[in-house]
Design a protein around this motif. Structure first.
Motif, PDB file in Angstrom:
ATOM      1  N   ASN A   7       0.613  -1.305  -0.016  1.00 32.31           N
ATOM      2  CA  ASN A   7      -0.167   0.092  -0.019  1.00 32.31           C
ATOM      3  C   ASN A   7       1.097   1.206   0.137  1.00 32.31           C
ATOM      4  O   ASN A   7       0.884   2.156  -0.837  1.00 32.31           O
ATOM      5  N   TYR A  39       0.789   4.327  -2.718  1.00 35.24           N
ATOM      6  CA  TYR A  39       0.218   5.560  -2.407  1.00 35.24           C
ATOM      7  C   TYR A  39       1.573   6.498  -2.803  1.00 35.24           C
ATOM      8  O   TYR A  39       1.211   7.823  -2.557  1.00 35.24           O
ATOM      9  N   ILE A  68      -2.447   7.358  -7.951  1.00 34.91           N
ATOM     10  CA  ILE A  68      -3.366   5.825  -7.421  1.00 34.91           C
ATOM     11  C   ILE A  68      -4.585   5.868  -8.615  1.00 34.91           C
ATOM     12  O   ILE A  68      -5.309   6.749  -8.955  1.00 34.91           O
ATOM     13  N   PRO A  88      -7.754   3.022 -10.485  1.00 36.46           N
ATOM     14  CA  PRO A  88      -8.586   1.867 -10.226  1.00 36.46           C
ATOM     15  C   PRO A  88      -7.618   0.483 -10.189  1.00 36.46           C
ATOM     16  O   PRO A  88      -7.981  -0.312  -9.646  1.00 36.46           O
ATOM     17  N   ASP A 132      -4.552   0.137  -9.536  1.00 39.74           N
ATOM     18  CA  ASP A 132      -3.757  -0.159  -8.400  1.00 39.74           C
ATOM     19  C   ASP A 132      -4.918  -0.853  -7.311  1.00 39.74           C
ATOM     20  O   ASP A 132      -4.350  -1.794  -6.508  1.00 39.74           O
ATOM     21  N   TYR A 133      -5.913  -0.230  -7.205  1.00 42.70           N
ATOM     22  CA  TYR A 133      -6.967  -0.972  -6.223  1.00 42.70           C
ATOM     23  C   TYR A 133      -7.255  -2.348  -6.527  1.00 42.70           C
ATOM     24  O   TYR A 133      -7.110  -3.418  -5.515  1.00 42.70           O
ATOM     25  N   GLU A 134      -7.664  -2.715  -7.670  1.00 36.98           N
ATOM     26  CA  GLU A 134      -7.592  -4.008  -8.222  1.00 36.98           C
ATOM     27  C   GLU A 134      -6.383  -5.104  -7.895  1.00 36.98           C
ATOM     28  O   GLU A 134      -6.607  -6.024  -7.414  1.00 36.98           O
ATOM     29  N   PHE A 138      -4.077  -4.363  -5.623  1.00 35.03           N
ATOM     30  CA  PHE A 138      -4.017  -4.556  -4.000  1.00 35.03           C
ATOM     31  C   PHE A 138      -4.780  -5.904  -3.614  1.00 35.03           C
ATOM     32  O   PHE A 138      -4.550  -6.431  -2.736  1.00 35.03           O
ATOM     33  N   GLU A 139      -6.292  -5.809  -4.163  1.00 34.14           N
ATOM     34  CA  GLU A 139      -7.105  -6.691  -3.537  1.00 34.14           C
ATOM     35  C   GLU A 139      -6.577  -8.133  -4.119  1.00 34.14           C
ATOM     36  O   GLU A 139      -7.029  -9.019  -3.567  1.00 34.14           O
TER      37      GLU A 139
END
Length: 112
Positions: free
Chosen positions: A86, A90, A94, A96, A98-100, A102-103
């Motif tokens: 994370n 950061y 950032i 979307p 990156d979020y995918e 990370f998940e």
């Protein structure tokens, strides 16, 4: 085994840098700091590893499985590793994607 885990963690952290096409020189100090904190790497070794990893092909799922197996009963260390991922995410813009990612990483690390 520690060398194998060290390599897998380094590839995981480098993967975040690589997938966003980030500037290696700009990201190297953070990568070195994170690797040095947990794996007693010196900055030169960590930076050289990052540059090498950025050029090589790797199977991220294989490295996530190595980490997951090594830390199977150590949820605190897994959370710490996610915190490091994370932190790298950061450190730059950032998206979307990156979020995918990370998940995906979180799911793989906690599949044990």
């Amino acid at each position: 085994m520690e060398k194998k885990i060290k390599r897998s963690v380094a590839i995981l952290l480098a993967h975040i840098i690589k997938m966003d096409n980030r500037d290696v020189e700009k990201e190297a100090p953070l990568f070195c700091k994170l690797m040095g904190t947990d794996f007693d790497c010196d900055p030169g070794e960590a930076e050289a590893f990052l540059k090498h990893t950025m050029q090589e092909e790797y199977d991220l799922d294989e490295h996530l499985a190595i980490i997951n197996e090594a830390l199977c009963d150590d949820k605190l260390s897994k959370m710490h590793l996610l915190e490091q991922v994370n932190h790298i995410i950061y450190s730059d813009t950032i998206t979307p994607k990156d979020y995918e990612e990370f998940e995906k990483i979180k799911q793989a690390l906690f599949s044990c």
